[in-house]
Scaffold this motif. Sequence first.
Motif, PDB file in Angstrom:
ATOM      1  N   GLU A 224      50.637  43.451  65.835  1.00 32.97           N
ATOM      2  CA  GLU A 224      49.588  44.450  66.061  1.00 32.97           C
ATOM      3  C   GLU A 224      48.301  43.808  66.567  1.00 32.97           C
ATOM      4  O   GLU A 224      47.697  44.283  67.543  1.00 32.97           O
ATOM      5  CB  GLU A 224      49.300  45.199  64.764  1.00 32.97           C
ATOM      6  CG  GLU A 224      48.233  46.266  64.921  1.00 32.97           C
ATOM      7  CD  GLU A 224      47.648  46.708  63.592  1.00 32.97           C
ATOM      8  OE1 GLU A 224      47.317  47.889  63.469  1.00 32.97           O
ATOM      9  OE2 GLU A 224      47.512  45.861  62.692  1.00 32.97           O
ATOM     10  N   GLU A 225      47.891  42.723  65.927  1.00 31.87           N
ATOM     11  CA  GLU A 225      46.618  42.081  66.302  1.00 31.87           C
ATOM     12  C   GLU A 225      46.661  41.544  67.726  1.00 31.87           C
ATOM     13  O   GLU A 225      45.711  41.694  68.497  1.00 31.87           O
ATOM     14  CB  GLU A 225      46.328  40.950  65.307  1.00 31.87           C
ATOM     15  CG  GLU A 225      44.982  40.261  65.513  1.00 31.87           C
ATOM     16  CD  GLU A 225      45.120  39.019  66.351  1.00 31.87           C
ATOM     17  OE1 GLU A 225      44.134  38.667  67.044  1.00 31.87           O
ATOM     18  OE2 GLU A 225      46.200  38.397  66.333  1.00 31.87           O
ATOM     19  N   GLU A 228      46.555  44.538  70.224  1.00 34.20           N
ATOM     20  CA  GLU A 228      45.221  45.124  70.315  1.00 34.20           C
ATOM     21  C   GLU A 228      44.248  44.229  71.076  1.00 34.20           C
ATOM     22  O   GLU A 228      43.257  44.708  71.626  1.00 34.20           O
ATOM     23  CB  GLU A 228      44.675  45.404  68.915  1.00 34.20           C
ATOM     24  CG  GLU A 228      45.380  46.547  68.200  1.00 34.20           C
ATOM     25  CD  GLU A 228      44.822  46.801  66.826  1.00 34.20           C
ATOM     26  OE1 GLU A 228      44.068  45.928  66.312  1.00 34.20           O
ATOM     27  OE2 GLU A 228      45.136  47.856  66.236  1.00 34.20           O
TER      28      GLU A 228
END
Length: 262
Positions: A224-225, A228
């Motif tokens: 996810e990081e 993003e």
Amino acid sequence: MVKHVLRVIVLIYLLFLLILPVALIGWRTFGDGPGPFIDALTTHSALHAFQVTLVVAGWAVVLNTVFGVVAALLLARHEFPGKRLLNALIDLPLAVSPVVVGLALILVYGTFSPVGGWFEGRGIQIIFSTPGMVLATVFVCLPLVVRSIVPVLEELGDEQEQAARTLGAGGWQTFRRVTLPSIRAALGYGIVLSLARALGEYGAVAVVSGRTVDETQTLTLFVEERFENFDVQASYSAALALAVLAVAGLLATKLLRPRDGS
């Protein structure tokens, strides 16, 4: 005719829901060859995320294995007040959102709670550190080992265990020589299921970990990081690694699934 139509419907459903998304991740990952994939998974952050994931999943599997065997023996071999309640509580993680689990753990073990404050006063931080992540993962994996073993114990009955006790075997000796060999396949199946669930856990861990890069970031949080932050290569590579681990777990469960009559 109906059989063929149903088969086509199922295949189309799986194609668009499962096969195409996973295949697309693989295609995007290796679009420029294997080099970027290897580079993305050998960075310090990626290796640390792998390490944290394995530590958290390892502890969760060990704790759930011990609890699962004890709880399964208790449910299958004993009658006691509150048995139905315990049986229902074990299935609670299947009904509760992992995000709710994470929030509940913060309320119990957070810095400003009595329990969490007591631990922190003794130098043990639970929330936003590895212990909290392990607790969250243990909760979401709680029923898997228990539900794998209980049906096998109920089907086997306790005649062999009673015979062993009659011949003078103690409780531990009976478990080690009679019970454990009988449930070995079911236990292995439950352990693999727990490991696969622990490796892919996101919701509860995201809440209690703090998502600190290079500290409390598991592989799912890394995906996810990185996405993003527009590092799609690292995100796709880590996601593919998780998919490969999931497929390996699936194959292992097929091999370890208890067979009828075993």
